[in-house]
Design a protein around this motif. Structure first.
Motif, short mmCIF file in Angstrom:
data_model
loop_
_atom_site.label_atom_id
_atom_site.label_comp_id
_atom_site.label_asym_id
_atom_site.label_seq_id
_atom_site.Cartn_x
_atom_site.Cartn_y
_atom_site.Cartn_z
N MET A 201 37.04 29.23 19.06
CA MET A 201 36.33 29.74 20.13
C MET A 201 37.44 29.52 21.70
O MET A 201 38.43 29.08 21.91
CB MET A 201 35.89 27.89 20.77
N ASN A 202 36.81 31.12 22.45
CA ASN A 202 38.27 31.25 23.25
C ASN A 202 37.79 30.96 24.68
O ASN A 202 37.13 32.42 25.24
CB ASN A 202 38.95 33.22 23.03
N GLU A 203 37.64 29.96 25.33
CA GLU A 203 37.33 29.96 26.62
C GLU A 203 37.86 30.77 27.67
O GLU A 203 37.35 31.00 28.70
CB GLU A 203 37.15 28.03 26.73
N GLY A 204 39.25 30.82 27.24
CA GLY A 204 39.59 31.86 28.52
C GLY A 204 39.66 33.19 28.71
O GLY A 204 39.67 33.80 29.60
N LYS A 205 38.75 33.75 27.27
CA LYS A 205 38.01 35.21 27.43
C LYS A 205 37.11 35.68 28.30
O LYS A 205 36.73 35.12 28.23
CB LYS A 205 38.13 35.42 25.73
N LYS A 206 38.11 36.72 28.88
CA LYS A 206 36.42 37.14 29.91
C LYS A 206 36.55 38.71 29.43
O LYS A 206 37.13 39.05 29.27
CB LYS A 206 37.15 37.51 31.37
N ILE A 207 35.19 39.35 29.48
CA ILE A 207 34.60 40.36 29.07
C ILE A 207 34.55 41.30 30.36
O ILE A 207 33.49 40.29 30.96
CB ILE A 207 33.85 40.72 27.94
N ILE A 208 34.73 41.94 30.91
CA ILE A 208 34.05 41.90 32.64
C ILE A 208 33.21 44.31 31.91
O ILE A 208 33.75 44.91 31.48
CB ILE A 208 35.61 43.10 33.60
N PHE A 209 31.91 44.07 32.30
CA PHE A 209 31.34 45.16 32.61
C PHE A 209 31.19 45.80 33.91
O PHE A 209 30.75 45.25 34.42
CB PHE A 209 29.76 44.66 32.32
N VAL A 210 31.92 47.86 34.04
CA VAL A 210 32.06 48.15 35.11
C VAL A 210 30.59 49.62 34.75
O VAL A 210 31.06 50.29 34.47
CB VAL A 210 33.13 48.50 35.36
N ASP A 211 30.26 49.39 35.86
CA ASP A 211 29.29 50.65 36.23
C ASP A 211 29.90 51.14 37.08
O ASP A 211 29.91 51.04 38.61
CB ASP A 211 27.54 50.34 36.67
N TYR A 212 30.88 51.68 36.44
CA TYR A 212 31.83 53.04 36.70
C TYR A 212 31.60 53.68 38.05
O TYR A 212 31.69 54.81 39.37
CB TYR A 212 33.17 53.97 36.47
N GLU A 213 29.67 54.28 37.41
CA GLU A 213 29.19 55.45 38.30
C GLU A 213 28.69 54.59 40.07
O GLU A 213 28.97 55.78 41.18
CB GLU A 213 27.79 55.39 37.57
N ASN A 214 28.73 53.61 40.04
CA ASN A 214 28.61 52.59 41.04
C ASN A 214 29.16 52.15 42.02
O ASN A 214 29.47 52.38 43.02
CB ASN A 214 27.21 51.78 40.98
N VAL A 215 30.44 51.86 41.39
CA VAL A 215 31.40 51.36 41.94
C VAL A 215 32.77 52.26 42.25
O VAL A 215 33.86 51.81 43.18
CB VAL A 215 31.77 50.03 41.89
N GLN A 216 33.46 52.85 41.33
CA GLN A 216 34.07 54.24 41.43
C GLN A 216 35.54 52.85 40.98
O GLN A 216 35.16 51.71 40.81
CB GLN A 216 34.40 55.12 42.46
N ARG A 217 36.42 53.37 41.96
CA ARG A 217 38.14 52.52 41.72
C ARG A 217 37.56 51.78 41.99
O ARG A 217 38.07 50.36 41.73
CB ARG A 217 38.67 53.34 42.44
N THR A 218 36.85 50.83 43.21
CA THR A 218 36.88 49.30 44.30
C THR A 218 36.34 48.35 43.17
O THR A 218 36.22 47.38 42.82
CB THR A 218 36.32 49.58 45.87
N GLY A 219 35.73 48.82 42.23
CA GLY A 219 34.90 47.77 41.06
C GLY A 219 36.13 47.36 40.22
O GLY A 219 35.59 46.26 39.60
N LEU A 220 37.47 47.78 40.37
CA LEU A 220 37.89 47.48 39.07
C LEU A 220 39.37 46.86 39.88
O LEU A 220 40.42 46.78 39.14
CB LEU A 220 38.79 48.78 38.77
N GLU A 221 39.34 46.74 41.21
CA GLU A 221 40.41 45.54 41.98
C GLU A 221 40.10 44.06 41.22
O GLU A 221 39.40 43.83 40.23
CB GLU A 221 39.88 45.02 43.65
N GLY A 222 41.62 43.96 41.12
CA GLY A 222 41.72 42.42 40.49
C GLY A 222 41.74 42.52 39.17
O GLY A 222 42.21 41.50 38.43
#
Length: 91
Positions: free
Chosen positions: A1-22
């Protein structure tokens, strides 16, 4: 089990560039899945450069279907598949 793994789902249609900060908070075990459509089919080169520096796995999912909430439904489908996969593998 890899508890530290994150999967980020991005709706680029709504957030564009700002949704990818961080991106700097992610590590090489993490994944980003970017969902886009014809309404948002331009991803800026500076973002791609930043993502490459972050050294995370990236998937780009083009949603061909059009219509109200079409991209949202596809994103939710992928999210459900990931939840089911993790449940089965205890990840």
């Amino acid at each position: 089990m890899n508890e530290g793994k994150k999967i980020i789902f991005v709706d680029y249609e709504n957030v564009q560039r700002t949704g990818l900060e961080g991106l700097n908070y992610l590590n090489k075990n993490d994944e980003i899945k970017i969902f886009f459509s014809r309404n948002s089919n331009i991803i800026r080169i500076d973002f791609l450069s930043e993502a490459q520096k972050a050294n995370v796995s990236m998937d780009y999912i083009l949603v061909d279907k059009t219509g109200k909430n079409a991209l949202d439904f596809v994103l939710i489908y992928y999210l459900g598949r990931e939840i089911e996969r993790r449940k089965d593998t205890k990840e």
